[in-house]
Enzyme design. Sequence first.
Site, short mmCIF file in Angstrom:
data_model
loop_
_atom_site.label_atom_id
_atom_site.label_comp_id
_atom_site.label_asym_id
_atom_site.label_seq_id
_atom_site.Cartn_x
_atom_site.Cartn_y
_atom_site.Cartn_z
N ASP A 1 5.62 2.60 2.61
CA ASP A 1 4.70 1.47 2.81
C ASP A 1 3.83 1.78 4.03
O ASP A 1 4.33 1.83 5.16
CB ASP A 1 5.56 0.21 3.03
CG ASP A 1 4.73 -1.06 3.14
OD1 ASP A 1 3.54 -0.96 3.51
OD2 ASP A 1 5.29 -2.14 2.88
N HIS A 2 2.53 1.94 3.79
CA HIS A 2 1.64 2.38 4.87
C HIS A 2 1.42 1.29 5.92
O HIS A 2 0.86 1.54 6.98
CB HIS A 2 0.29 2.82 4.27
CG HIS A 2 -0.39 3.91 5.05
ND1 HIS A 2 -0.16 4.13 6.39
CD2 HIS A 2 -1.27 4.86 4.66
CE1 HIS A 2 -0.89 5.14 6.80
NE2 HIS A 2 -1.56 5.61 5.77
N ARG A 3 1.90 0.07 5.65
CA ARG A 3 1.79 -0.96 6.69
C ARG A 3 2.81 -0.72 7.80
O ARG A 3 2.64 -1.19 8.92
CB ARG A 3 2.03 -2.36 6.08
CG ARG A 3 0.97 -2.77 5.08
CD ARG A 3 1.38 -4.03 4.37
NE ARG A 3 2.61 -3.84 3.60
CZ ARG A 3 3.23 -4.81 2.93
NH1 ARG A 3 2.74 -6.03 2.94
NH2 ARG A 3 4.33 -4.56 2.25
N PRO B 1 0.85 -1.21 0.00
CA PRO B 1 0.00 0.00 0.00
C PRO B 1 0.88 1.25 0.00
O PRO B 1 1.36 1.69 1.04
CB PRO B 1 -0.82 -0.14 1.29
CG PRO B 1 -0.05 -1.08 2.15
CD PRO B 1 0.86 -1.91 1.30
#
Length: 454
Positions: free
Chosen positions: A426-428, A245
Amino acid sequence: MSLIEIKVPDIGDFKDVAVIEIMVKPGDTIRLEQSLITVESDKAAMEIPSSSTGVLKELKIKVGDKVNVGDLLALLEGVAPVSAAAPATAVAPTAPTAVRPESVEGLAQASTGSARTEQRAAVPAHNPTSAPVGLPHASPSVRKFARELGVPLNEVKGSGLKGRITDTDVQAFSRSVMSGAVQTRAAEAQIKSAGAGSGAEGAGLGLLPWPKGDFSKFGPVERRDMSRIKKIGGANLHRNWVMIPHVTNHDDCDITDLEAFRVAINKENEKSGKGPNDAGVKVTLLAFLIKACVAALKKFPDFNASIDGEQIVLKQYFHIAFAADTPNGLMVPVIKDADKKGVLQISQEMSELAKKARDGKLSPAEMSGACFTISSLGGIGGRYFTPIINAPEVAILGVCKSTIEPVWDGKAFQPRLLLPLSLSWDHRVIDGAAAARFNVYLGQILGDFRRVLL
Ligand code: CAO
């Protein structure tokens, strides 16, 4: 009883055409000129007929095989020939090959023997009374149309004679999938498997197959094989784009003083013939960026990380990759232990690695182990872009061309050299606030490089 060989007849200039459909199976009684298989080139789909009658003993090809004129397709066990057809083993120069009407133009372009082409095209298309083995009831042109739209024919209800599927049925199915009224079985299965165990609904990509089309219908085209680097790199980029993401933060930073310093150092270099280091290396902005990113990675360790299952691995080393444009495609060499090296050494290593990349001489070790990547288009141009994260890294910095812009200093506009930054993360692992702080900090360092010492 003797076996009769059925071979691919003269199909014009087509070479290595793919078998996309087999319409018969061993044990079938084959009529003279009954269509046996469909082959497809990039220009046309053609049905290949039998040049004899008999019972099909053995098929010598399978779907996906590539065939050429004279290749053996099948063995028939002889039933007395119905007509005085040419011996089946001979290549029949005028064997009627049914070409779907919209392919005639392509065939004519590709074939040198236009008379033969016209003869073939004039033969009425194969019109089977029953559907080919294991395939829905539809003509080759409809099947090709369905493939182009990514429509699974076995899920389409035919409205034609004896349930035959028509172009209109395929169009209607495609429209209903697009509108969400219908889901293909493949999409349903993906949704089920993605939702399994997580209780999620509406997950799964449900992607249609890649659209195939005959581009030469619209104008001249040239085909080129993809380089090995593009094939491997493309597969990696695709996975990263789909699985991570991504979010990209864009920012500008003031590099007026840094650029003046860099230019001055390089001038010293030119004057002395050697410069401040023995190698007389040209100092690049990218080398400063690498050092600045190391400082930012130290301050924000989540950017120097990788996801491993349910854990985040925080790295305590600083290997920085940079994207290098080469004639064969994108390569990503790595400057190892950039925290332990000065800007001059980094500049020198970068220039060596970039040359090796262009010459196709990078070793796997020189391209592995990176923590973070910088992709600089500064020497080319542009303002901002959205770089794709180089998994298993969690962030990448894109840099474009710096330009002089008016910047308000509280009293007046001053001409300052601004460098556009694009940080994808990376939005994680990373949140938007951290990404904004990372860019601000990077800007502070590039604005005043003495901060690296703090
Ligand atoms: N703004 C303005 N000018 C810049 C600049 C920037 N951000 N970055 C570099 N320049 C200038 C340099 O000063 C140099 O000018 P001079 O020749 O007048 O000194 C010129 O552009 C060329 O720079 P360079 O190529 O010598 O050095 P580099 O560090 O910018 O680039 C490398 C090295 C290997 C990164 C580059 O050759 C390259 O391959 N870039 C493309 C990377 C890429 O394709 N990224 C996309 C990946 S996603 O598909």
